[in-house]
Design an enzyme around this catalytic site. Structure first.
Site, PDB file in Angstrom:
ATOM      1  N   ARG A  15       0.844  -1.217   0.000  1.00 39.14           N
ATOM      2  CA  ARG A  15       0.000   0.000   0.000  1.00 39.14           C
ATOM      3  C   ARG A  15       0.868   1.252   0.000  1.00 39.14           C
ATOM      4  O   ARG A  15       0.682   2.145  -0.829  1.00 39.14           O
ATOM      5  CB  ARG A  15      -0.924   0.003   1.219  1.00 39.14           C
ATOM      6  CG  ARG A  15      -2.103  -0.950   1.116  1.00 39.14           C
ATOM      7  CD  ARG A  15      -2.911  -0.951   2.396  1.00 39.14           C
ATOM      8  NE  ARG A  15      -2.204  -1.635   3.458  1.00 39.14           N
ATOM      9  CZ  ARG A  15      -2.396  -2.914   3.793  1.00 39.14           C
ATOM     10  NH1 ARG A  15      -3.304  -3.623   3.168  1.00 39.14           N
ATOM     11  NH2 ARG A  15      -1.701  -3.480   4.756  1.00 39.14           N
ATOM     12  N   MET A  16       1.835   1.326   0.933  1.00 41.43           N
ATOM     13  CA  MET A  16       2.706   2.510   0.982  1.00 41.43           C
ATOM     14  C   MET A  16       3.642   2.552  -0.216  1.00 41.43           C
ATOM     15  O   MET A  16       3.919   3.621  -0.764  1.00 41.43           O
ATOM     16  CB  MET A  16       3.515   2.505   2.291  1.00 41.43           C
ATOM     17  CG  MET A  16       2.767   3.027   3.495  1.00 41.43           C
ATOM     18  SD  MET A  16       2.114   4.681   3.252  1.00 41.43           S
ATOM     19  CE  MET A  16       3.606   5.604   2.923  1.00 41.43           C
ATOM     20  N   ALA A 129      10.965   6.889  11.896  1.00 45.84           N
ATOM     21  CA  ALA A 129       9.797   7.529  12.516  1.00 45.84           C
ATOM     22  C   ALA A 129       8.557   6.694  12.241  1.00 45.84           C
ATOM     23  O   ALA A 129       8.309   6.330  11.097  1.00 45.84           O
ATOM     24  CB  ALA A 129       9.612   8.940  11.961  1.00 45.84           C
ATOM     25  N   HIS A 162      -7.278   2.412  12.894  1.00 42.50           N
ATOM     26  CA  HIS A 162      -6.647   2.107  11.606  1.00 42.50           C
ATOM     27  C   HIS A 162      -7.490   1.093  10.830  1.00 42.50           C
ATOM     28  O   HIS A 162      -8.351   0.418  11.402  1.00 42.50           O
ATOM     29  CB  HIS A 162      -5.228   1.536  11.793  1.00 42.50           C
ATOM     30  CG  HIS A 162      -4.198   2.595  12.041  1.00 42.50           C
ATOM     31  ND1 HIS A 162      -3.918   3.060  13.299  1.00 42.50           N
ATOM     32  CD2 HIS A 162      -3.394   3.280  11.185  1.00 42.50           C
ATOM     33  CE1 HIS A 162      -2.968   3.994  13.221  1.00 42.50           C
ATOM     34  NE2 HIS A 162      -2.631   4.154  11.949  1.00 42.50           N
ATOM     35  N   LYS A 166      -4.184  -3.606   9.221  1.00 41.05           N
ATOM     36  CA  LYS A 166      -3.004  -3.279  10.050  1.00 41.05           C
ATOM     37  C   LYS A 166      -2.687  -4.447  10.982  1.00 41.05           C
ATOM     38  O   LYS A 166      -3.583  -5.019  11.601  1.00 41.05           O
ATOM     39  CB  LYS A 166      -3.252  -2.001  10.849  1.00 41.05           C
ATOM     40  CG  LYS A 166      -2.021  -1.548  11.620  1.00 41.05           C
ATOM     41  CD  LYS A 166      -2.063  -0.081  11.961  1.00 41.05           C
ATOM     42  CE  LYS A 166      -0.851   0.328  12.781  1.00 41.05           C
ATOM     43  NZ  LYS A 166       0.409   0.205  12.034  1.00 41.05           N
TER      44      LYS A 166
HETATM   45  P1  NAD Z   1       1.639  -3.687   3.017  1.00 40.74           P
HETATM   46  O1  NAD Z   1       1.421  -5.022   3.630  1.00 40.74           O
HETATM   47  O2  NAD Z   1       0.588  -3.160   2.086  1.00 40.74           O
HETATM   48  O3  NAD Z   1       3.014  -3.664   2.223  1.00 40.74           O
HETATM   49  C1  NAD Z   1       4.203  -4.247   2.729  1.00 40.74           C
HETATM   50  C2  NAD Z   1       5.066  -4.610   1.575  1.00 40.74           C
HETATM   51  O4  NAD Z   1       6.300  -5.106   2.075  1.00 40.74           O
HETATM   52  C3  NAD Z   1       4.436  -5.724   0.694  1.00 40.74           C
HETATM   53  O5  NAD Z   1       4.609  -5.392  -0.668  1.00 40.74           O
HETATM   54  C4  NAD Z   1       5.250  -6.965   1.074  1.00 40.74           C
HETATM   55  O6  NAD Z   1       5.367  -7.907   0.019  1.00 40.74           O
HETATM   56  C5  NAD Z   1       6.599  -6.332   1.410  1.00 40.74           C
HETATM   57  N1  NAD Z   1       7.477  -7.178   2.252  1.00 40.74           N
HETATM   58  C6  NAD Z   1       8.797  -7.326   2.083  1.00 40.74           C
HETATM   59  N2  NAD Z   1       9.307  -8.189   2.938  1.00 40.74           N
HETATM   60  C7  NAD Z   1       8.295  -8.599   3.713  1.00 40.74           C
HETATM   61  C8  NAD Z   1       8.206  -9.514   4.773  1.00 40.74           C
HETATM   62  N3  NAD Z   1       9.276 -10.160   5.249  1.00 40.74           N
HETATM   63  N4  NAD Z   1       6.993  -9.726   5.313  1.00 40.74           N
HETATM   64  C9  NAD Z   1       5.903  -9.068   4.852  1.00 40.74           C
HETATM   65  N5  NAD Z   1       5.925  -8.179   3.834  1.00 40.74           N
HETATM   66  C10 NAD Z   1       7.126  -7.962   3.273  1.00 40.74           C
HETATM   67  O7  NAD Z   1       1.858  -2.682   4.241  1.00 40.74           O
HETATM   68  P2  NAD Z   1       1.743  -1.085   4.244  1.00 40.74           P
HETATM   69  O8  NAD Z   1       0.370  -0.668   4.645  1.00 40.74           O
HETATM   70  O9  NAD Z   1       2.354  -0.533   3.011  1.00 40.74           O
HETATM   71  O10 NAD Z   1       2.661  -0.741   5.518  1.00 40.74           O
HETATM   72  C11 NAD Z   1       4.008  -1.186   5.573  1.00 40.74           C
HETATM   73  C12 NAD Z   1       4.616  -0.775   6.908  1.00 40.74           C
HETATM   74  O11 NAD Z   1       4.662   0.662   7.000  1.00 40.74           O
HETATM   75  C13 NAD Z   1       3.825  -1.222   8.141  1.00 40.74           C
HETATM   76  O12 NAD Z   1       4.737  -1.544   9.164  1.00 40.74           O
HETATM   77  C14 NAD Z   1       3.008   0.014   8.523  1.00 40.74           C
HETATM   78  O13 NAD Z   1       2.645   0.029   9.879  1.00 40.74           O
HETATM   79  C15 NAD Z   1       4.025   1.083   8.192  1.00 40.74           C
HETATM   80  N6  NAD Z   1       3.488   2.420   7.964  1.00 40.74           N
HETATM   81  C16 NAD Z   1       4.212   3.457   8.462  1.00 40.74           C
HETATM   82  C17 NAD Z   1       3.828   4.750   8.193  1.00 40.74           C
HETATM   83  C18 NAD Z   1       4.713   5.887   8.658  1.00 40.74           C
HETATM   84  O14 NAD Z   1       4.368   7.059   8.446  1.00 40.74           O
HETATM   85  N7  NAD Z   1       5.884   5.602   9.254  1.00 40.74           N
HETATM   86  C19 NAD Z   1       2.680   5.008   7.438  1.00 40.74           C
HETATM   87  C20 NAD Z   1       1.963   3.927   6.941  1.00 40.74           C
HETATM   88  C21 NAD Z   1       2.379   2.623   7.203  1.00 40.74           C
END
Ligand code: NAD
Length: 274
Positions: A15-16, A129, A162, A166
C-alpha cells in the site's frame, strides 16, 4: 534529472510502496533507482517480480521489480522502507554494507531491533519515525507542551483507529505519542502504559497512560491524545485522509539525509522542530 536523488523503494508492491512510487514519479528532484519486494508471498511467486515498477500505476519507469537487495542498492543514494520489521532488519544490514542511507517507515519493532537500528546509525544516516506525516510530527510537540501544563489532575489516554489490514497494535504512532507525554512528565512509558482494559480493573491509577485501539474498514490513521481532568477534557486529534501524507514525509526525509554520512534522526529533525 541529472542531479535527482536516486531512491530505492522496498515493499514497492504494498500500500505505501505504491503511493511512494506515485510521489517519486511526480517529483523532478527524485528518480526511482530500484524497486524491491518479496520473491514469494504466502508460498506463491510474487506476480509483480520482473515487471516494471510503474506498471500498475500506468507509468512505465524502466525499473523492474526485483528481490535482490544488492542489485537494487548499487549506486543508490537512499533506500525507503515500508515493509515488516524482520525484512527491514535485513535491508538495514545491506544498507550498512553498501553505505546507503535509509528511511525507515515500518512499524512494530522490538526493543532489541530498535537498539540495532540505533547502532547501525554510526555507519549510515537513518531517519526512523513511526509516522512520517508533518501533522503528526507537530502533534508530538503539541502533546509534549500540553502534558507539561496538564501535569497534575489530568488523566492521559491515547486512542487510535486504523484500517482492518493493520497487523500491529497499538500503532507505532500511538506509542510515540504516549512516549512524548510520558517523557514530558518524567515518566517511563514502559512502566506506566496500560494497553486495553477488561473486567474488574479497579480505579484508574493517575500515573498511567492508557491506550485504546480501534480496527476497521479503510481508516488511514486517526490518533487522539485525551487529557481528562475534572470539569473539562482536552483532545488533540490528527486524522490522515490519504497515505500520501506519509509518503511525502518519507521522501522529504530522504532528501534531508542527502549528504549525511551517519546519524539517527526522526521527523522532528527533518522538520527542524527541535
Ligand atoms: P503492506 O502489507 O501493504 O506492504 C508491505 C510490503 O512489504 C508488501 O509489498 C510486502 O510484500 C513487502 N514485504 C517485504 N518483505 C516482507 C516480509 N518479510 N513480510 C511481509 N511483507 C514484506 O503494508 P503497508 O500498509 O504498506 O505498511 C508497511 C509498513 O509501514 C507497516 O509496518 C506500517 O505500519 C508502516 N506504515 C508506516 C507509516 C509511517 O508514516 N511511518 C505510514 C503507513 C504505514
Amino acid at each position: 534529472m541529472a542531479n535527482a536523488l536516486k531512491v530505492v523503494i522496498v515493499g514497492c508492491s504494498g500500500r505505501m510502496g505504491q503511493v511512494l512510487l506515485e510521489c517519486i514519479f511526480a517529483d523532478a528532484d527524485l528518480v526511482l533507482h530500484g524497486a524491491l519486494d518479496r520473491g514469494n508471498v504466502d508460498g506463491f511467486a510474487n506476480p509483480q517480480l520482473g515487471h516494471d515498477a510503474g506498471e500498475k500505476l500506468g507509468k512505465l519507469s524502466g525499473i523492474k521489480v526485483v528481490d535482490d537487495i544488492g542489485l537494487a542498492l548499487k549506486d543508490a543514494d537512499v533506500l525507503v522502507d515500508f515493509t515488516r520489521p524482520d525484512a527491514t532488519m535485513s535491508y538495514l544490514v545491506a544498507c550498512q554494507q553498501a553505505k546507503v542511507n535509509i528511511v525507515i517507515g515500518t512499524t512494530g519493532f522490538s526493543n532489541e531491533q530498535k537498539i540495532a537500528i540505533s547502532k547501525a546509525s554510526s555507519d549510515i544516516g537513518i531517519v526512523f519515525a513511526p509516522n512520517m506525516s508533518v501533522g503528526i510530527t507537530l502533534l508530538i510537540n503539541l502533546v509534549q507542551s500540553a502534558a507539561k501544563v496538564l501535569s497534575e489532575g489530568y488523566d492521559i489516554e491515547v486512542i487510535e483507529a486504523h484500517h482492518r489490514h493493520k497487523v500491529d497494535a497499538p500503532s507505532g504512532t500511538a506509542l510515540r505519542l504516549g512516549e512524548a507525554a510520558a517523557s514530558a512528565l518524567g515518566r517511563d512509558l514502559a512502566e506506566c502504559a496500560v494497553y486495553g482494559r477488561e473486567g474488574i480493573t479497579g480505579e484508574r491509577d493517575p500515573s498511567t497512560i492508557g491506550f485504546a485501539t480501534v480496527r476497521g474498514g479503510d481508516v488511514v490513521g486517526d490518533h487522539t491524545v485525551l487529557f481528562a481532568g475534572i470539569g473539562e477534557r482536552i483532545e488533540l486529534t490528527h486524522k490522515a485522509s490519504s497515505r500520501a501524507t506519509f509518503a511525502l514525509g518519507a521522501l522529504r526525509a530522504a532528501k534531508f539525509l542527502n549528504g549525511k554520512s551517519n546519524g539517527l534522526f526522526d521527523m522532528q529533525d527533518v522538520l527542524n522542530l527541535r
